[in-house]
Each structure stands twice: as C-alpha cells, then as structure tokens.
Design an enzyme around this catalytic site. Structure first.
Site, PDB file in Angstrom:
ATOM      1  N   LYS A  24       4.871  -3.035 -21.282  1.00 50.21           N
ATOM      2  CA  LYS A  24       5.050  -1.907 -20.359  1.00 50.21           C
ATOM      3  C   LYS A  24       6.494  -1.417 -20.384  1.00 50.21           C
ATOM      4  O   LYS A  24       6.763  -0.212 -20.354  1.00 50.21           O
ATOM      5  CB  LYS A  24       4.646  -2.296 -18.928  1.00 50.21           C
TER       6      LYS A  24
ATOM      7  N   ARG B  37      21.070   9.887 -20.478  1.00 50.63           N
ATOM      8  CA  ARG B  37      20.880   9.973 -19.027  1.00 50.63           C
ATOM      9  C   ARG B  37      22.158   9.544 -18.323  1.00 50.63           C
ATOM     10  O   ARG B  37      22.588  10.164 -17.351  1.00 50.63           O
ATOM     11  CB  ARG B  37      19.728   9.070 -18.572  1.00 50.63           C
TER      12      ARG B  37
ATOM     13  N   HIS C  69       6.952   0.562 -23.413  1.00 44.09           N
ATOM     14  CA  HIS C  69       6.295   1.856 -23.147  1.00 44.09           C
ATOM     15  C   HIS C  69       7.283   2.785 -22.449  1.00 44.09           C
ATOM     16  O   HIS C  69       7.435   3.951 -22.813  1.00 44.09           O
ATOM     17  CB  HIS C  69       5.046   1.636 -22.281  1.00 44.09           C
ATOM     18  N   ASN C  70       7.955   2.273 -21.447  1.00 40.77           N
ATOM     19  CA  ASN C  70       8.895   3.108 -20.706  1.00 40.77           C
ATOM     20  C   ASN C  70      10.100   3.493 -21.565  1.00 40.77           C
ATOM     21  O   ASN C  70      10.600   4.610 -21.469  1.00 40.77           O
ATOM     22  CB  ASN C  70       9.351   2.397 -19.429  1.00 40.77           C
TER      23      ASN C  70
ATOM     24  N   SER D  79       0.535   1.958 -16.092  1.00 36.09           N
ATOM     25  CA  SER D  79       1.178   3.241 -16.339  1.00 36.09           C
ATOM     26  C   SER D  79       0.261   4.398 -16.032  1.00 36.09           C
ATOM     27  O   SER D  79      -0.946   4.313 -16.208  1.00 36.09           O
ATOM     28  CB  SER D  79       1.636   3.357 -17.793  1.00 36.09           C
TER      29      SER D  79
ATOM     30  N   LYS E 174      15.383   4.140 -13.227  1.00 38.83           N
ATOM     31  CA  LYS E 174      15.161   2.973 -12.381  1.00 38.83           C
ATOM     32  C   LYS E 174      15.347   1.658 -13.113  1.00 38.83           C
ATOM     33  O   LYS E 174      15.299   0.607 -12.495  1.00 38.83           O
ATOM     34  CB  LYS E 174      13.774   3.049 -11.744  1.00 38.83           C
TER      35      LYS E 174
ATOM     36  N   GLU F 106       8.967   6.169 -23.566  1.00 41.67           N
ATOM     37  CA  GLU F 106       8.861   7.330 -22.653  1.00 41.67           C
ATOM     38  C   GLU F 106      10.229   8.017 -22.514  1.00 41.67           C
ATOM     39  O   GLU F 106      10.334   9.243 -22.612  1.00 41.67           O
ATOM     40  CB  GLU F 106       8.356   6.819 -21.292  1.00 41.67           C
TER      41      GLU F 106
ATOM     42  N   LEU G 212       0.813  -1.221   0.000  1.00 44.95           N
ATOM     43  CA  LEU G 212       0.000   0.000   0.000  1.00 44.95           C
ATOM     44  C   LEU G 212       0.843   1.266   0.000  1.00 44.95           C
ATOM     45  O   LEU G 212       0.475   2.277   0.593  1.00 44.95           O
ATOM     46  CB  LEU G 212      -0.976  -0.022   1.185  1.00 44.95           C
TER      47      LEU G 212
HETATM   48  C1  6PG Z   1       4.586   5.022 -15.866  1.00 40.44           C
HETATM   49  C2  6PG Z   1       6.015   5.351 -15.596  1.00 40.44           C
HETATM   50  C3  6PG Z   1       6.475   4.702 -14.325  1.00 40.44           C
HETATM   51  C4  6PG Z   1       7.738   5.283 -13.743  1.00 40.44           C
HETATM   52  C5  6PG Z   1       8.901   5.205 -14.673  1.00 40.44           C
HETATM   53  C6  6PG Z   1      10.005   6.153 -14.262  1.00 40.44           C
HETATM   54  O1  6PG Z   1       4.362   4.450 -16.920  1.00 40.44           O
HETATM   55  O2  6PG Z   1       3.731   5.359 -15.053  1.00 40.44           O
HETATM   56  O3  6PG Z   1       6.783   4.892 -16.647  1.00 40.44           O
HETATM   57  O4  6PG Z   1       6.546   3.341 -14.549  1.00 40.44           O
HETATM   58  O5  6PG Z   1       7.499   6.576 -13.346  1.00 40.44           O
HETATM   59  O6  6PG Z   1       9.362   3.888 -14.626  1.00 40.44           O
HETATM   60  O7  6PG Z   1      11.143   5.653 -14.779  1.00 40.44           O
HETATM   61  P1  6PG Z   1      12.589   6.148 -14.422  1.00 40.44           P
HETATM   62  O8  6PG Z   1      12.649   6.374 -12.944  1.00 40.44           O
HETATM   63  O9  6PG Z   1      13.457   5.049 -14.894  1.00 40.44           O
HETATM   64  O10 6PG Z   1      12.746   7.431 -15.187  1.00 40.44           O
END
Ligand code: 6PG
Length: 477
Positions: free
Chosen positions: A183, A288, A186-187, A128, A261, A190, A10
């Site tokens: 997912k 990065r 997706h990241n 996400s 991350k 992102e 939680l």
């Molecule tokens: C989402 C984001 C989420 C997270 C990222 C941040 O889809 O809601 O992607 O999963 O905020 O993983 O990633 P970093 O910390 O690697 O930038």
C-alpha cells in the site's frame, strides 16, 4: 445478535467501510471512542443493513462471532497502538485484528509479532480508494497470516472493487507487513503519477500556452487512450472547475504548496535502505517539499530564467502529443521502480509477493487504477519472473517508440525553464540502465585514489588497488 465483522473507528473511512460490509449482507458491529459517532452512523445509515451499535469495547467484542474479526480504522501511529492495547486483552486465540490504516510496515511487523504471541492474528491491510472506494469498493491489500486470509478473504472479496473482468481487487499480499508495504508503494507511485501529470499540465500551460480549460480537454482525450486512468480523469475535472467567488480557473486560486501525510516519504526512505533507485517517486516527494518552502521560493523569485516563449498555435497540438509520449514513458519508469521496490522488500523479508497479483488488484478501486495496470498484469502473467517492467517486450517497444518525443519535451522544458523533475528523473533512469559504460567506473577510481577503497576489473576476478601516491602500479587488495 452476533456480528460477522466489527469496525472500530468511525471517521469517514471506517464509517464507509462498515456501511460497505452491511450493504453486502454482513452483520456489522460498530464502535467508536466517542459514542456520538456510533449513534450518528446508526441514525443516518442504520437502514442500509444490519448494524450492532456497541458503546464500549467490551460490548463490541461480545457482539462478534468467533473467531472475531475486528477492523481498526483509526489514524496510523499511536492511535493504532492505543486501540490494540484496549482490545487485545479482550480477545482470544484465533481472533483477528485488521488494521486498515496507512501504517508503516515496520510498525505492522512489530504489532503482528506481539499479537502472534497471544495467538491473535494481526492483519495489516492497505485500503485504497478514498471515501468513495471504502463505500463502493476499495482495492484491498491484506498482509498477515494465510490462516487469517482464509477467514477474511471471502468477505474482503465481497466488499472490494471489481476489475473490468469481474475479478475482486484483493489478494493475500504476503505475511506480516507485506500488505502495508505494498500500500505504501502504491502511494509512492500515486505521488509519482500526480507529479508527472502536474508536469504535463505545466508544460501545456507554459510552453503550449493552453488555458486550464483547454488542458482539461487534452486530458479528457488522453483519458480515452493508453493513459486512461482515474487520476487523469479527475485532473480534467479539477482543471475545468471554475472558482465561484472569482470566476477564475480553480487551479489559479489554490495556493501552490503541496502537502503530504507521509506514505510517499516512507517509500523513498525505505527504498534508500533497500538500495532501490525510486528516483521518480523521490522527485515527486521532493517537488512537494520544494513547493512548500515559501521562504526559499520568495527569496529565489528574482533569479534569472529564460525569456518565456509560447509556441505558435500551429505547433502547440504536436507538442501536446509529444507531452503525452513523455508522460507515458515516465509512467512506465515509475511503475518499474515501484515494482522493483516491492520485489526487493519481498526478497528481504521473505514475503513471496506475487507482483502480477499486485498489479491485478490495483486495476480497480484504488487511486492509481488505470488501464495501464492491465498491461502490467499481462506482463507478469507472460513472465512471472520478470526482472523489470522495462524488460517486458511490449513496454520496451513502447518506451522505445516514445523516447524521441520524451527527449524533445525535456529539451523544450529545459530551454523554457519549466521544472520537470519527474520526466527528467525517469529519462535519466532509462538512460542509466541502458548505458554500456557508466561513470561508476570513474567513481570507483576516485574512491580508490582518495581512500584505497579498491575496485574490480572488467577483465578478471579479484579486488585491486592502485598505488596512487607511489609508482601507480596495481596491487591485489
Ligand atoms: C488511497 C490514498 C490515501 C490517501 C493518501 C493521500 O490510496 O486511497 O492514497 O491513502 O488519500 O495517503 O496522501 P497524501 O496526503 O500524503 O497526499
């Protein structure tokens, strides 16, 4: 009371997801390793719906109607295995464990296999949209068995984001690790989107000479067009924010070292294994990592670069328009690469992922949500077997129309010494795909020369080797 769903873990994501289920009329069992968090949830939000607070794993499992639906929202990695080890012995065949963390898809495949042996469905699920998304409607990417989706699908549809046409942003992505894989990509996308936006910002700042506030206005304008997206919108917000302590633009007081991350890095690692060129995503990850090497950067500080030269005001606006073209074209490329990676993994693992459905569920709720995803959805609807987004007529036309500006922006960036690895990688990918003859022929020649690695010819079947050290005649290998 029997709860239709349970959430364990939680922290903010789990708490908000539990509240989302409750607000949608479900009875939700809630559990956390430290009981204080469970109590806090009930105290603060208990009025939002029907919660059943469980203090122990046994209580939690007993509170759930059968087959049980148990959502795990803990940090990806060992904590997930620990939770599974704790709950699996208490479950029965037919029960479902939904892992909503950012797990590595290989871990998900392993966990799915292990739990399947006990008859328990393990549903690795991408979620996400951050905290807000979890509460008000995330984009949800469940993997796992079709049977588990029959049970979970209606609930997930209820709590998910809805696209502008009202469609829920959730679909059964495919078996075992497919959801977490999608997912992850997706990241990766992102990361690429964020890097491209960052490069556009830097160009507007260093070449056009705009202030952060003015760049925010440019992004706001872009956000009314084809770049309309959550990330462009929040970028304008961040750029117009002023630091209270110093009165400076917020972006100027933040340390310029980007953290990560892991999901972007995984995307690239796995793409390498699959042999999929995700150069845009890779450059975003590398940028990065470069930003974080403070020692290297300070050692390089004295290296010569071009003399900075800001464009005259009269030319700045036209340049900004060109940057929009470069950003859009590069974005098309990074999505092309990401969707290629999904298709490659789907083929490798026999997932049967529907690329059009993935685009559809990314239209709302998630971090990369954008008007652009409607376009990708339409491209796959027009041709479900689309080889590449670049082979879609509309995208091909748009990127063709953008290319002159894209090249001009990169020329300016190079001349002015503004690093634009994302834009450049995207253009190199585009030109690399377009080219009639690539230097790969020469590389094959080099390989054959030093290692007799052989080559194939353009004019017939077979594998050949040239006797480089001898009379240079060609032999069949
Ligand atoms: C989402 C984001 C989420 C997270 C990222 C941040 O889809 O809601 O992607 O999963 O905020 O993983 O990633 P970093 O910390 O690697 O930038």
């Amino acid at each position: 009371t029997t709860a239709q769903i349970g959430v364990t873990g939680l922290a903010v994501m789990g708490r908000n997801l539990a509240r989302n289920f409750a607000r949608n009329g479900y009875t939700v069992a809630v559990h956390n390793r430290t009981v204080a968090r469970t109590r806090a949830l009930i105290e603060e939000f208990g009025g939002e719906g029907d919660f059943v607070a469980a203090e122990t794993a046994e209580e939690f499992v007993a509170a759930l109607e059968r087959p049980r639906r148990l959502v795990v929202m803990v940090k990806a990695g060992e904590p997930t295995d620990a939770v599974i080890a704790e709950f699996a012995p208490l479950l029965e065949p037919g029960d479902m464990i939904v892992d909503g963390g950012n797990a590595h898809f290989a871990d998900t495949r392993r966990r799915e296999r292990e739990l399947r042996e006990r008859g328990v469905h393990f549903v690795g699920t991408g979620v996400s949209g951050g905290e807000e998304g979890a509460l008000h409607g995330p984009s949800i990417m469940p993997g796992g068995s079709a049977e588990s989706y029959e049970s979970l699908g209606p609930m997930l549809e209820r709590i998910s984001a809805k696209a502008d046409d009202g469609a829920p942003c959730v679909t059964h992505v495919g078996p075992d690790g497919a959801g977490h894989f999608v997912k992850m990509v997706h990241n990766g996308i992102e990361y690429a989107d964020m890097q491209l936006i960052g490069e556009a910002y830097q160009l507007l700042r260093d070449v056009a000479g705009y202030t952060p506030a003015r760049i925010a206005d440019v992004f706001r304008r872009w956000n009314t067009g084809r770049l309309d997206s959550y990330l462009i919108e929040i970028t304008a917000e961040v750029l117009s924010h002023v630091d209270a302590a110093t009165g400076k633009p917020f972006v100027d007081v933040v340390l310029d070292r980007a953290e990560q991350k892991g999901t972007g890095r995984w995307t690239v690692q796995i793409a390498l294994d699959l042999g999929v060129p995700v150069s845009g995503i890779a450059e975003a990850v590398f940028a990065r990592s470069l930003s974080g090497h403070a020692d290297l950067r300070s050692a390089a500080r004295g290296l010569p670069g071009p003399t900075p030269r800001t464009l005259p005001e009269a030319e700045a606006a036209a340049f900004a328009d060109r940057v929009e073209q470069a950003l859009y074209a590069s974005k098309i490329v990074s999505y092309t690469q990401g969707f290629h990676q999904i298709a490659a993994a789907s083929a490798e693992y026999d997932w049967g992922v529907d690329a059009g459905a993935v685009a559809r569920i990314w239209r709302g709720g998630c971090i990369i949500r954008a008007a652009f995803l409607d376009r990708i959805t339409a491209a796959y609807e027009a041709d479900p077997g689309l080889v590449s987004l670049l082979s879609d007529r509309d995208f091909a036309d748009e990127i063709g129309a953008a290319q002159d500006d894209w090249r001009a922006v990169l020329a300016a960036a190079t001349t002015q010494g503004v690093p634009t690895p994302g834009f450049a990688a995207a253009l190199a990918y585009y030109d690399g795909l377009r080219t009639d003859r690539s230097p790969a022929a020469l590389i094959q020649g080099q390989r054959d020369y030093f290692g007799a690695h052989t080559y194939r010819r353009t004019d017939g079947e077979g594998t050949f080797h040239t006797l480089w050290g001898g009379d240079r005649s060609e032999v069949e290998a």
